[in-house]
Design a protein around this motif. Structure first.
Motif, PDB file in Angstrom:
ATOM      1  N   GLN A  56       0.852  -1.182   0.000  1.00  0.00           N
ATOM      2  CA  GLN A  56       0.000   0.000   0.000  1.00  0.00           C
ATOM      3  C   GLN A  56       0.884   1.227   0.000  1.00  0.00           C
ATOM      4  OE1 GLN A  56      -2.708  -0.335   3.342  1.00  0.00           O
ATOM      5  NE2 GLN A  56      -4.286  -1.159   1.996  1.00  0.00           N
ATOM      6  N   ASP A  57       0.396   2.281  -0.667  1.00  0.00           N
ATOM      7  CA  ASP A  57       1.150   3.528  -0.653  1.00  0.00           C
ATOM      8  C   ASP A  57       0.840   4.301   0.628  1.00  0.00           C
ATOM      9  OD1 ASP A  57      -1.322   4.787  -1.041  1.00  0.00           O
ATOM     10  OD2 ASP A  57      -0.947   5.236  -3.153  1.00  0.00           O
ATOM     11  N   ALA A  58       1.432   5.469   0.768  1.00  0.00           N
ATOM     12  CA  ALA A  58       1.278   6.264   1.994  1.00  0.00           C
ATOM     13  C   ALA A  58      -0.175   6.654   2.252  1.00  0.00           C
ATOM     14  CB  ALA A  58       2.153   7.508   1.915  1.00  0.00           C
ATOM     15  N   ALA A  59      -0.978   6.770   1.196  1.00  0.00           N
ATOM     16  CA  ALA A  59      -2.383   7.155   1.342  1.00  0.00           C
ATOM     17  C   ALA A  59      -3.286   5.951   1.608  1.00  0.00           C
ATOM     18  CB  ALA A  59      -2.847   7.878   0.087  1.00  0.00           C
ATOM     19  N   GLY A  60      -2.705   4.753   1.653  1.00  0.00           N
ATOM     20  CA  GLY A  60      -3.492   3.553   1.920  1.00  0.00           C
ATOM     21  C   GLY A  60      -4.076   2.903   0.686  1.00  0.00           C
ATOM     22  N   ASN A  61      -3.672   3.377  -0.495  1.00  0.00           N
ATOM     23  CA  ASN A  61      -4.147   2.775  -1.741  1.00  0.00           C
ATOM     24  C   ASN A  61      -3.329   1.520  -2.050  1.00  0.00           C
ATOM     25  OD1 ASN A  61      -5.984   4.961  -2.323  1.00  0.00           O
ATOM     26  ND2 ASN A  61      -4.179   6.162  -2.852  1.00  0.00           N
ATOM     27  N   ASN A  62      -4.009   0.507  -2.557  1.00  0.00           N
ATOM     28  CA  ASN A  62      -3.320  -0.725  -2.902  1.00  0.00           C
ATOM     29  C   ASN A  62      -2.390  -0.529  -4.092  1.00  0.00           C
ATOM     30  OD1 ASN A  62      -4.586  -2.157  -0.889  1.00  0.00           O
ATOM     31  ND2 ASN A  62      -6.152  -3.007  -2.226  1.00  0.00           N
ATOM     32  N   ILE A  63      -1.227  -1.147  -4.026  1.00  0.00           N
ATOM     33  CA  ILE A  63      -0.282  -1.193  -5.140  1.00  0.00           C
ATOM     34  C   ILE A  63      -0.335  -2.623  -5.658  1.00  0.00           C
ATOM     35  CG2 ILE A  63       2.127  -0.993  -5.847  1.00  0.00           C
ATOM     36  CD1 ILE A  63       2.502   0.919  -3.440  1.00  0.00           C
ATOM     37  N   SER A  64      -0.774  -2.776  -6.905  1.00  0.00           N
ATOM     38  CA  SER A  64      -0.945  -4.109  -7.488  1.00  0.00           C
ATOM     39  C   SER A  64      -0.003  -4.294  -8.668  1.00  0.00           C
ATOM     40  CB  SER A  64      -2.384  -4.295  -7.968  1.00  0.00           C
ATOM     41  OG  SER A  64      -3.275  -4.200  -6.893  1.00  0.00           O
TER      42      SER A  64
END
Length: 116
Positions: A56-64
């Protein structure tokens, strides 16, 4: 879509049909296999289950990342975690995963029959 409907059964048959490409286990033929799997995945709507969340990035978004193009970077643990999110649910991704599993089973049965 249910397998008891004509449309559902036709989709299932198409999705579980063996790939036209036979992988011989050589590094030189790996790219062709990955392209064949990718083509099948796109036709069957499996794109979501081939993208694995790795962080997850710093904003809490998933990195796929796509398991077809980043397979060397995705751990078995991350791939398993991704599958556990939808296996056993009544979701499109669970149906797609079952279709991929059935392709593997069908290919193993055909290989066994061919090779005695």
């Amino acid at each position: 879509m249910g397998l008891c409907t004509r449309a559902g059964a036709l989709i299932y048959i198409k999705a579980t049909k063996a790939l036209s490409y036979t992988f011989e286990g050589k590094n030189s033929s790996l790219q062709a296999l990955l392209e064949a799997v990718d083509s099948c995945a796109q036709q069957c709507g499996w794109d979501d289950i081939l993208d694995i969340t790795i962080d997850q990035d710093a904003a809490g978004n998933n990195i796929s990342r796509s398991i077809l193009t980043h397979f060397g970077e995705i751990t078995l643990e991350k791939a398993s975690q991704g599958a556990l999110e939808y296996l056993g649910t009544q979701s499109r991704n669970a149906q797609a995963c079952n279709g991929k599993r059935d392709i593997n089973i069908n290919n193993r049965i055909l290989d066994t029959l061919k090779n005695g």
